[in-house]
Design a protein around this motif. Structure first.
Motif, mmCIF file in Angstrom:
data_model
loop_
_atom_site.group_PDB
_atom_site.id
_atom_site.type_symbol
_atom_site.label_atom_id
_atom_site.label_comp_id
_atom_site.label_asym_id
_atom_site.label_seq_id
_atom_site.Cartn_x
_atom_site.Cartn_y
_atom_site.Cartn_z
ATOM 1 N N VAL A 56 4.619 -64.644 -11.184
ATOM 2 C CA VAL A 56 4.004 -63.351 -11.500
ATOM 3 C C VAL A 56 4.190 -62.391 -10.328
ATOM 4 O O VAL A 56 3.666 -62.604 -9.238
ATOM 5 N N ARG A 57 4.952 -61.335 -10.586
ATOM 6 C CA ARG A 57 5.215 -60.328 -9.546
ATOM 7 C C ARG A 57 4.552 -59.006 -9.868
ATOM 8 O O ARG A 57 4.459 -58.124 -9.016
ATOM 9 N N SER B 201 4.287 -56.789 -6.214
ATOM 10 C CA SER B 201 4.344 -57.396 -4.886
ATOM 11 C C SER B 201 5.562 -58.290 -4.792
ATOM 12 O O SER B 201 6.034 -58.816 -5.803
ATOM 13 N N ASP B 202 6.064 -58.464 -3.581
ATOM 14 C CA ASP B 202 7.197 -59.391 -3.448
ATOM 15 C C ASP B 202 6.696 -60.818 -3.225
ATOM 16 O O ASP B 202 7.458 -61.752 -3.144
ATOM 17 N N GLN B 203 5.371 -60.956 -3.123
ATOM 18 C CA GLN B 203 4.770 -62.280 -3.008
ATOM 19 C C GLN B 203 4.294 -62.697 -4.394
ATOM 20 O O GLN B 203 3.753 -61.885 -5.117
ATOM 21 N N GLY C 12 7.746 -62.458 -13.594
ATOM 22 C CA GLY C 12 7.000 -62.075 -14.785
ATOM 23 C C GLY C 12 5.815 -61.177 -14.535
ATOM 24 O O GLY C 12 5.548 -60.748 -13.416
ATOM 25 N N VAL C 13 5.112 -60.896 -15.644
ATOM 26 C CA VAL C 13 4.001 -59.955 -15.643
ATOM 27 C C VAL C 13 2.742 -60.659 -16.128
ATOM 28 O O VAL C 13 2.789 -61.472 -17.051
ATOM 29 N N SER C 14 1.638 -60.331 -15.480
ATOM 30 C CA SER C 14 0.327 -60.722 -15.980
ATOM 31 C C SER C 14 -0.415 -59.430 -16.276
ATOM 32 O O SER C 14 -0.448 -58.520 -15.446
#
Lengths: 428, 99, 271
Positions: free
Chosen positions: A71-72, A91-93, A202-204
């Protein structure tokens, strides 16, 4: 035939599998009993798992586990009718990933079996056995008894066994929420394209407001490898009072929502699923998490964190199972599986862990989670402000003008608005 | 929003449940006391059971266990204590794959 | 010597989960789990009743890929004593003739069985060929639609069975060894028990036989040994119907329905 084990774990979800894995790896004779066919077949969750605790438990987790996408992007939307205001954080984390719990659990059970645990599926445990002096000594399934020094209860949110033991009261609507979910296949490339993410990322997405018909709760969207998981969570106590249409219709309305449905309009619904989840973990926690010969882990222990913008259940479950597995090893080494010893070996470190600290800290979530106004008026307010700012036909208002006039339209004073916002921020 | 794209159609719950796999047992794992239901004023199960296992026919609750998703909602919300609730045996019931 | 019973098991896709893709005209099989053919569980239940009544030893057999072990574990969980999985790449693509040949040869290798029970048919192909063809290969007596075993006479080596037809019941006495096709839905298959499932893990009751053990001629196996050709598959065309929905409470709606059917003259009695 052997009928006595060191440890019997009831329920092969993330908590039970992790308990069995840890105890078996340390050389204990472990029986892991699961009511479903194979591992994972009764598992449902929203869609996202935090990785850090799992890395600690399982060696080679990042390499081997069935991870769909890291999840980015985190999105939160306030939905009012067909309008919505969305905040996105990129975020890149990546601390969390999406997956199917059916797959992840299956992977965990494989680890437990490789570590030496005996896994028995298709078996429903009907009760936890106690001897004359109330000590837990084993389990009963269909009248057949299997014995162990320690039973780890990982039965999940529906605590039929703990209720029978008298360790918890029957679950009340105020303690749990209902999650209903659809998994829609749209293809890997289309997901990358439509959600603007790179492969493996991906997306949350959490949505509140009109998506639950204004009922306390929210909707979620997670991107998996080639599918999206979408669904609703509603709090049963308020849902019982407020529900106006069947819950499956509400989920279908989410899927066909004018502003969202385009993302998966050409997709195929692969599965429809539902589960209960502890509403606010701390409220669902049993009075004690251990008794003589017994430890309680995962959802059954009420270990689920809901902050309103994120849910943490799987990693908490796995970590509590892991801790119970370690406690079992120590208790058997010491030759003392009494209540006091198990509470000091398992319950005490658990209550002092970051999990329970977080559960305590986020207790305030209950206020706005059970405050219907928040879910009706604020999404409308936010959408109203955005509309005044961006759907321009004449003079452009200042942000404060837009806020003031939108608040007035929704019957909220600026003072009330400020107080509520302050409360929410403080409680989160 | 009029983009001219195909608008997804609502799926009826009967068809939705066909997307999920079951191995239905010949034994019902949930038993409902319909006499108690008759006295229930709100019947919240008819709205909140996600599998629509509880249906009103002639003001009476008709229950079927076959599409049960095993979530436990009915057990928790039933105001009449009319539901004997358990999980299926022998690995029967719902078989989740992508959840 | 106690009775020896064999039960045939087929590992089939759960057909409830197979969907038809109208766009491509093909079946969507992704993620479709397999199950023990539900009609075979009637045969398993009947065999377990023989175990209880006569102390029979019951062995399950299945010709399938290795994943079918799960199905054999399920029936051992119900109480079957042990199982043989007959599994080899050379069996792949077998029609019912080749399959029944392999199963018959498996029974021959088992040797001293008294009864071999099969489900009436399978949910994935519904041919109902296997038990009849196995009886044919082995030249043994065969009875189908059996719903009850009335008596086993171990001295006389006979079995008396009841069979259930649409309009009547019939009783037959067969010489053992015999092959029985068990009527579908005639039994209430018992649940899996924890000790039987533990036996799967602790005692290794499942053997795997490949064609090395059976030593059958490859020309009689798999695609080579299968004379059946699927010449055509069509989908049942949709028949245009009037599709009327009668609203109202069922008691009244049924009355209206009966009236309409009377008007159409489709009821077998005077209205």
């Amino acid at each position: 035939m052997e009928t006595k084990f060191d440890v019997i774990v009831v329920g092969a979800g993330p908590a039970g599998a992790s308990a069995a894995y840890t105890a078996a790896k340390r050389g204990l004779k472990v029986l892991l009993v699961e009511r479903g066919r194979g591992a994972g077949s009764k598992q449902v969750f929203g869609g996202r798992v935090y990785a850090a605790p799992l890395r600690e438990i399982y060696e080679g987790f990042d390499k081997e586990a069935p991870i769909h996408r890291w999840v980015r992007k985190e999105r939160v939307s306030l939905v009012d009718g067909n309008r919505m205001v969305t905040v996105e954080y990129e975020s890149d984390q990546a601390a969390s990933f999406t997956t199917y719990l059916t797959q992840l659990t299956s992977w965990m059970v494989d680890r437990a079996v490789n570590a030496g645990a005996v896994f028995v599926d298709e078996v429903r445990v009907d009760s936890i056995l106690r001897d004359g002096s109330g000590r837990v000594v084993g389990i009963d399934s269909g009248g057949e008894r299997v014995y162990a020094d320690i039973v780890i209860d990982a039965e999940g949110v529906n605590r039929l066994l703990l209720e029978k033991l008298g360790l918890v009261e029957k679950t009340r609507p105020s303690q749990v929420a209902l999650g209903v979910k659809e998994v829609i296949k749209i293809g890997e490339d289309k997901i990358n394209e439509r959600f603007s993410v790179a492969p493996g990322e991906g997306v949350s997405w959490v949505l509140v407001g009109a998506v639950t018909g204004g009922m306390p709760g929210g909707a979620f969207i997670y991107t998996n490898k080639d599918t999206v998981s979408i669904g609703l969570v509603v709090y049963l106590e308020t849902a019982v009072e407020m529900v106006e249409e069947p819950i499956h219709v509400m989920v279908e309305k989410l899927r066909t929502h004018p502003a969202l449905g385009r993302l998966w309009a050409d997709g195929d619904v692969m599965e429809y699923a539902a589960r209960l989840t502890p509403e606010s973990g701390y409220r669902y926690m049993p009075r004690k998490l251990a008794a003589h010969g017994l430890m309680v882990v995962g959802d059954a222990a009420g270990l689920l964190l809901n902050t309103g913008y994120t849910f943490r259940g799987v990693d908490y479950a796995a970590l509590s199972g892991h801790m119970a597995g370690e406690a079992a090893v120590k208790a058997l080494e010491q030759g003392d599986v009494g209540e006091e010893n198990l509470r000091s070996l398992y319950e005490k470190p658990l209550l002092e862990s970051f999990m329970v600290r977080d559960l305590r800290r986020h207790r305030g979530i209950e206020w706005f989670m059970s405050n219907p106004e928040f879910f009706k008026k604020y999404p409308a307010l936010a959408a109203g402000v955005a509309s005044k700012l961006f759907d321009l036909e004449g003079e452009a208002p200042t942000l404060l003008d837009a806020l003031r006039s939108s608040a007035k339209e929704h019957g909220l004073s600026m003072f009330r608005l400020a107080m509520d916002m302050f409360r929410v921020v403080r409680k989160l | 929003m009029s983009t001219g794209e195909a608008k997804p159609k609502l799926i009826r719950v009967e068809d939705l449940l066909q997307r999920t796999v079951y191995d239905v047992d010949h034994r019902a794992h949930i038993v409902v006391d319909s006499e108690k239901c008759a006295k229930c004023p709100k019947k919240p199960c008819t709205y909140l059971c996600p599998a629509s296992c509880y249906v009103l026919v002639d003001d009476r609750i008709v229950f079927s266990y076959e599409g049960c998703l095993e979530c436990g909602t009915c057990r928790v919300i039933c105001p009449m204590d009319a539901i004997s609730w358990n999980f299926p045996v022998s690995g029967k019931g719902v078989q989740y794959r992508f959840s | 010597m106690s009775l020896k019973v064999v039960v045939g098991i087929k590992w089939v896709p759960n057909t409830q989960a197979v969907r038809f893709d109208p766009k491509t005209g093909t079946l969507i099989r992704e993620g479709v789990p397999s199950i023990v053919n539900p009609h075979d569980l009637d045969a398993v239940e009947l065999a377990l009743q023989l175990k209880e009544r006569y102390g029979a030893k019951v062995t399950a057999i299945s010709m399938a890929p290795p994943s079918a072990i799960k199905g054999l574990e399920h029936v051992i969980g119900m109480g079957i004593d042990d199982a043989i999985l007959v599994s080899d790449r050379v069996f792949a693509g077998s029609d019912t003739l080749a399959t029944s040949y392999v199963i018959a040869q498996t029974l021959k290798r088992i040797g001293d069985f008294d009864l071999a029970l099969f489900g009436q048919e399978t949910i994935d192909s519904s041919t109902a060929h296997i038990p009849a063809q196995v009886a044919g290969w082995l030249e043994l007596p065969y009875m189908y639609y059996v719903d009850r075993v009335e008596e086993v006479d171990e001295k006389q080596r006979t079995v008396t069975v009841r069979r259930m037809l649409e309009d009547r019941l019939e009783w037959y006495q067969l010489k053992m060894p015999a092959i029985l096709g068990v009527a579908m839905k005639s039994q209430k298959p018992r649940p899996v028990s924890i000790y039987n499932k533990l036996r799967v893990r602790m005692e290794n009751p499942i053997q795997v036989w490949s064609n090395k053990e059976l030593g059958l001629d490859p020309r009689c196996l798999g695609l080579k040994g299968s004379p059946t050709l699927v010449s055509k598959v069509t989908w049942t065309p949709e028949v245009p119907r009037k599709k009327q929905v009668i609203e109202g409470p069922p008691s009244e709606a049924v009355k209206k329905l009966v009236e309409k059917l009377c008007e159409e003259g489709v009821l077998p009695f005077e209205c």
